[in-house]
Scaffold this motif. Structure first.
Motif, PDB file in Angstrom:
ATOM      1  N   ILE A   1     -19.132 -11.796 -51.245  1.00 27.73           N
ATOM      2  CA  ILE A   1     -17.799 -12.344 -50.998  1.00 27.73           C
ATOM      3  C   ILE A   1     -17.909 -13.754 -50.411  1.00 27.73           C
ATOM      4  CG2 ILE A   1     -15.674 -12.028 -49.672  1.00 27.73           C
ATOM      5  CD1 ILE A   1     -16.070  -9.041 -49.903  1.00 27.73           C
ATOM      6  N   CYS A   2     -18.894 -13.976 -49.557  1.00 30.47           N
ATOM      7  CA  CYS A   2     -19.095 -15.323 -49.016  1.00 30.47           C
ATOM      8  C   CYS A   2     -19.472 -16.303 -50.127  1.00 30.47           C
ATOM      9  CB  CYS A   2     -20.178 -15.291 -47.945  1.00 30.47           C
ATOM     10  SG  CYS A   2     -19.700 -14.458 -46.410  1.00 30.47           S
ATOM     11  N   ASN A   3     -20.237 -15.840 -51.108  1.00 28.10           N
ATOM     12  CA  ASN A   3     -20.611 -16.720 -52.221  1.00 28.10           C
ATOM     13  C   ASN A   3     -19.406 -17.090 -53.079  1.00 28.10           C
ATOM     14  OD1 ASN A   3     -23.320 -16.722 -51.493  1.00 28.10           O
ATOM     15  ND2 ASN A   3     -23.796 -14.931 -52.737  1.00 28.10           N
ATOM     16  N   VAL A   4     -18.421 -16.189 -53.163  1.00 23.00           N
ATOM     17  CA  VAL A   4     -17.227 -16.477 -53.962  1.00 23.00           C
ATOM     18  C   VAL A   4     -16.484 -17.681 -53.395  1.00 23.00           C
ATOM     19  CG1 VAL A   4     -14.978 -15.578 -54.664  1.00 23.00           C
ATOM     20  CG2 VAL A   4     -16.991 -14.111 -54.776  1.00 23.00           C
ATOM     21  N   TYR A   5     -16.359 -17.722 -52.076  1.00 22.02           N
ATOM     22  CA  TYR A   5     -15.593 -18.785 -51.422  1.00 22.02           C
ATOM     23  C   TYR A   5     -16.488 -19.902 -50.904  1.00 22.02           C
ATOM     24  CZ  TYR A   5     -11.949 -15.246 -51.574  1.00 22.02           C
ATOM     25  OH  TYR A   5     -11.056 -14.309 -52.000  1.00 22.02           O
ATOM     26  N   ARG A   6     -17.714 -19.996 -51.433  1.00 20.55           N
ATOM     27  CA  ARG A   6     -18.629 -21.031 -50.974  1.00 20.55           C
ATOM     28  C   ARG A   6     -18.259 -22.403 -51.522  1.00 20.55           C
ATOM     29  NH1 ARG A   6     -24.705 -20.018 -52.580  1.00 20.55           N
ATOM     30  NH2 ARG A   6     -23.683 -20.239 -54.616  1.00 20.55           N
ATOM     31  N   GLY A   7     -17.652 -22.436 -52.709  1.00 19.40           N
ATOM     32  CA  GLY A   7     -17.316 -23.709 -53.330  1.00 19.40           C
ATOM     33  C   GLY A   7     -16.271 -24.477 -52.539  1.00 19.40           C
ATOM     34  N   GLU A   8     -16.355 -25.791 -52.602  1.00 17.14           N
ATOM     35  CA  GLU A   8     -15.421 -26.665 -51.902  1.00 17.14           C
ATOM     36  C   GLU A   8     -14.688 -27.546 -52.900  1.00 17.14           C
ATOM     37  OE1 GLU A   8     -17.559 -28.864 -48.998  1.00 17.14           O
ATOM     38  OE2 GLU A   8     -17.990 -27.128 -47.718  1.00 17.14           O
ATOM     39  N   PHE A   9     -13.442 -27.833 -52.617  1.00 17.72           N
ATOM     40  CA  PHE A   9     -12.605 -28.651 -53.493  1.00 17.72           C
ATOM     41  C   PHE A   9     -12.845 -30.136 -53.206  1.00 17.72           C
ATOM     42  CE2 PHE A   9     -10.758 -24.582 -53.779  1.00 17.72           C
ATOM     43  CZ  PHE A   9     -10.002 -24.529 -54.931  1.00 17.72           C
TER      44      PHE A   9
END
Length: 226
Positions: free
Chosen positions: A142-150
């Motif tokens: 789950i942490c990897n899912v939201y790791r990306g930054e805009f």
């Protein structure tokens, strides 16, 4: 992880659906950025607090543990893979194949989580039930899912000039702003009224109006004026 993702998306974009396309894209961009930032912080906080699985998986496993007490387990091989479980309440029998991760109740195939039948087999043979939890429920995933930054959008005047294909609107597909929309539904034998063609006046026998709107029909007000 929801059964009706479309309704969730509609709820998020409820206040922006009537805006222009560029405004919808901008609103979606900033809302996703806020969502990823908040969810990433919550996931890392759960990891720091020692949570191994998501809240959904934890609640489902706890519920299955409470239901696994009244189940009789029979082992059918020496490799701890095939089991027969029987519920004491109604006597129903299910087959559990841990090697292929196939259970007759079907809960694992849907949720990828060990049901109460599997937990009963694991408790009977002292097996680790965590092996049968899919990786998608782990907090690390789950942490990897939201790791990306805009990336910041910045002012549009500073963007590079677009040299790609241009989208040209087809004005023939534009919906009429006035009047009743033209029906595109295929008619059948039940639509007898629509299949008979346009209305025909019974007075002048012309199409496009009825007897009450016929210009040749003299009304009571006209008769009284002569």
């Amino acid at each position: 992880m929801t059964t009706n993702l479309v309704e969730c998306i509609n709820f998020v974009l409820k206040g922006a659906r009537n805006l222009p396309v560029t405004a919808i894209v901008r609103s979606t961009f900033y809302r996703l950025n806020e969502l990823f930032t908040r969810k990433s912080a919550e996931a890392h906080e759960c990891v720091r607090n020692g949570f191994m699985y998501s809240e959904f998986a934890t609640k489902r496993v706890e519920e299955s543990f409470r239901r696994a007490g009244n189940i009789v387990v029979n082992q059918f091989d020496r490799r701890n893979e095939m089991f027969e479980v029987r519920k004491m309440q109604d006597g129903s029998v299910y087959t559990v194949n841990l090697a292929q991760r196939h259970y007759d109740c079907g809960h694992f195939q849907v949720e990828q989580l060990p049901c109460h039948h599997v937990l009963a087999c694991c408790a009977n043979q002292h097996l680790d039930w965590k092996v049968y939890v899919h990786d998608v429920y782990k907090m690390s995933e789950i942490c990897n899912v939201y790791r990306g930054e805009f990336v910041l959008m910045g002012d549009p005047s500073t963007w590079d000039r677009y040299e790609g294909a241009k989208v040209i609107a087809n004005w023939t597909l534009r919906r009429a702003t006035k009047g009743r929309p033209k029906s595109t539904r295929y008619l059948n034998e039940m639509d007898s009224r629509d299949m008979h063609g346009p209305h025909r006046c019974t007075v002048c026998e012309r199409e496009g109006h009825s007897r009450s709107r016929c210009p040749q029909c003299v009304g009571p007000s006209s008769a009284g004026g002569h």
